[in-house]
Design an enzyme around this catalytic site. Structure first.
Site, PDB file in Angstrom:
ATOM      1  CE  LYS A 213      79.449  68.078 164.116  1.00 11.56           C
ATOM      2  NZ  LYS A 213      78.246  68.568 164.854  1.00 11.56           N
ATOM      3  CD  GLU A 289      87.108  64.101 177.154  1.00 17.90           C
ATOM      4  OE1 GLU A 289      86.549  63.116 177.690  1.00 17.90           O
ATOM      5  OE2 GLU A 289      86.599  65.215 177.059  1.00 17.90           O
ATOM      6  CB  CYS A 327      83.210  64.136 180.204  1.00 23.83           C
ATOM      7  SG  CYS A 327      84.601  65.286 180.118  1.00 23.83           S
ATOM      8  CD  GLU A 424      79.479  59.836 179.728  1.00 24.58           C
ATOM      9  OE1 GLU A 424      80.265  60.706 180.130  1.00 24.58           O
ATOM     10  OE2 GLU A 424      79.488  59.398 178.559  1.00 24.58           O
TER      11      GLU A 424
END
Length: 521
Positions: A213, A289, A327, A424
């Site tokens: 997905k 992750e 990231c 973040e």
């Protein structure tokens, strides 16, 4: 959510649209096709080796917008639980055969996929750039990495090693690995093709099957990959791709008792939700992750004349590549006080010259993300941070027709406890702060809930190891950034995730190991 004309979902219409898109291997051709359509492009699921209509009568549809223009680009189904379970059933059926194919046969399929991706490199780069907002140059780099993913694992499985041990006079023991089953592979919107193939390639290489997905924000390259897998002759059901959002499609996928493992890349809150949803399914293999707020430590010696240009270049690349939507970006820059003022000045000049909006810097991926980043920059203004470069971007028009453009932003005078230093942001925004000595640098680097990556810039060989080994991060780059050999372990510490992938580490995710004990007599 949008509505859909049923005529657009006929099998003939789906195939005609796929072939039309497949012929658009330049920005001019792609933009011409988009402009010529009276309706958005319709993206179907890829299930059992074919483009499939959603079968559930309750299916809704998601509108996806082109970041550079803010205009409606495509419409995709939000796959319901019935659609997800159907895809899983095909993956389970395919597993019975695929898991028993020889390594040589699996290798041949992966090589063919890699070759087709290479042949259609520009096609994938063009649509990735349009769909995600990244520059075409950046998209080409990521397509090349996707090609490498299939190429690497196609050869890795031909040269695997196992371990055998002898208990003197008693037994010979050896390790045997077998495919772990059917996996849910969920990839994010920032590097859609590259990170999706980073999961698909090892999954099928080690004999597993998958239901993948992609993010509903960037589903175009996943759709094109489905078409490519069909053209490559990958057996039906080995890889299935369902489109939809996280709360509906993703949740149904990871929670299914018929899924044997989950490989997820995305935000930490979603990773936590996956852990909670699968806590009772102890048997599931899990690789998560997650987020990062990565430090970039710059020591004064790195600003020596011989290495000054390298230091500035690496720091800028680690901050602003792909609009900071990686990231692994080094968004918290810490500079030894002796070189702090000098670095801020030269770094700002370099970024202003080399990272130009609409040329070398693309648009951020979505309206939602634009508003999130804007909110942090408004916070910076409210907290009286210094904008050395950039500013609070304007509010978007109601239709977002100007696109989602945020200029590179460099902030100083940001308090250590500010959300700008802790959260973040995942955009073209960096903070720069001074540190006093090695101990202070390590303390600041580790003052985060995250531990994904870090950058260390210094000319002192002993410091490279001394500091590098103290940083709480799964990946530490010294005097470089984003350099990877695909066999090295990829993953983070703390709230940046659990598990590692890459080479033998991916083998651990996608296989089950058992030990056989044979008597010595």
């Amino acid at each position: 959510m949008g509505t859909l004309n049923p005529e657009e979902w006929t099998r003939q219409a789906l195939m005609e649209c796929a072939e039309a898109i497949w012929g658009c291997d330049s920005l001019d051709k792609a933009n011409s096709l988009i402009a010529s359509r009276s309706t958005p492009i319709c993206l179907p699921n890829y299930v059992a080796g074919e483009l499939r209509l959603p079968s559930s009568p309750s299916t809704t549809f998601i509108d996806s917008f082109a970041p550079k223009t803010g205009s409606l680009l495509c419409r995709l189904p939000c796959a319901q639980q019935d659609d997800v379970e159907e895809a899983i059933s095909y993956a389970r059926a395919a597993f019975q055969t695929w898991s028993k194919t020889t390594r040589a046969e699996r290798s041949r399929h992966l090589r063919r996929i890699s070759e087709l991706l290479q042949e259609h490199r520009e096609l994938f780069a063009v649509w990735e750039s349009i769909d995600q907002g990244k520059t075409l140059e950046r998209a080409r780099i990521e397509v090349d990495r996707a090609i490498s993913n299939f190429s690497y694992f196609s050869t890795y499985i031909l040269h695997e090693q196992t371990a055998a041990r002898v208990v003197d006079g008693v037994a010979l023991t050896y390790e045997h690995r077998s495919p772990a089953g059917v996996f849910a592979l969920i990839s994010p919107w920032n590097m859609p093709l590259y990170l999706l193939t980073w999961k698909i390639a090892p999954c099928i290489a080690f004999g597993c099957t998958a239901v993948a997905k992609p993010s509903e924000i960037t589903s175009m390259s996943a759709y094109l990959l489905g078409v490519l897998l069909q053209k490559a002759g990958l057996p039906a059901g080995v890889v299935n791709i369902v489109l939809g959002d996280g709360p509906t499609t993703g949740a149904a996928l990871v929670a299914s008792p018929l899924i044997d493992g989950v490989s997820f890349t995305g935000g930490t809150p979603t990773g936590i939700a996956i852990r909670r949803a699968t806590a009772h399914q102890i048997r599931k293999h899990m690789s998560l992750e997650l987020g990062g707020k990565n430090p970039n430590l710059i020591f004064a010696d790195a600003m020596a004349p011989a290495t000054r240009e390298r230091t500035i270049r690496i720091a800028a690349s680690a901050a602003f590549e792909n609009q900071g939507e990686i990231c692994l970006c080094g968004s918290r820059i810490y500079v030894e006080r002796a070189a702090y003022a000098e670095f801020v000045r030269e770094f700002t000049e370099y970024v202003a010259k080399n990272y130009t909006l609409r040329k070398t810097v693309g648009a951020v991926a979505s309206r939602q993300h634009y508003n999130k980043i804007r909110g942090y920059l408004q916070l910076a203004a409210d907290e009286k941070a210094t904008f050395n470069l950039g500013a609070v971007p304007p509010l978007l028009d109601r239709d977002g027709s100007q696109g989602y453009w945020i200029a590179p932003t460099i902030l100083t005078d940001v308090a250590p406890g500010s959300l700008l230093q802790q959260d973040e942001i995942f955009g073209p925004v960096v903070t720069i702060s001074p540190f006093e000595d090695e101990e202070d640098a390590v303390r600041l680097a580790n003052a985060s809930e995250y531990g994904l990556a870090a950058v260390l810039l210094t000319n002192d060989g002993a410091r490279m190891r001394r500091v590098g080994e103290q940083i709480e991060a799964g990946l530490v780059w010294v005097n470089c950034w984003l350099v990877r050999e695909l066999g090295t372990p990829f993953g983070g510490m703390k709230n940046s995730g659990t598990g590692r992938e890459g080479g033998e580490y991916s083998r651990d995710v996608f296989t089950v190991v058992r030990t056989l004990h044979l008597p010595a007599y």
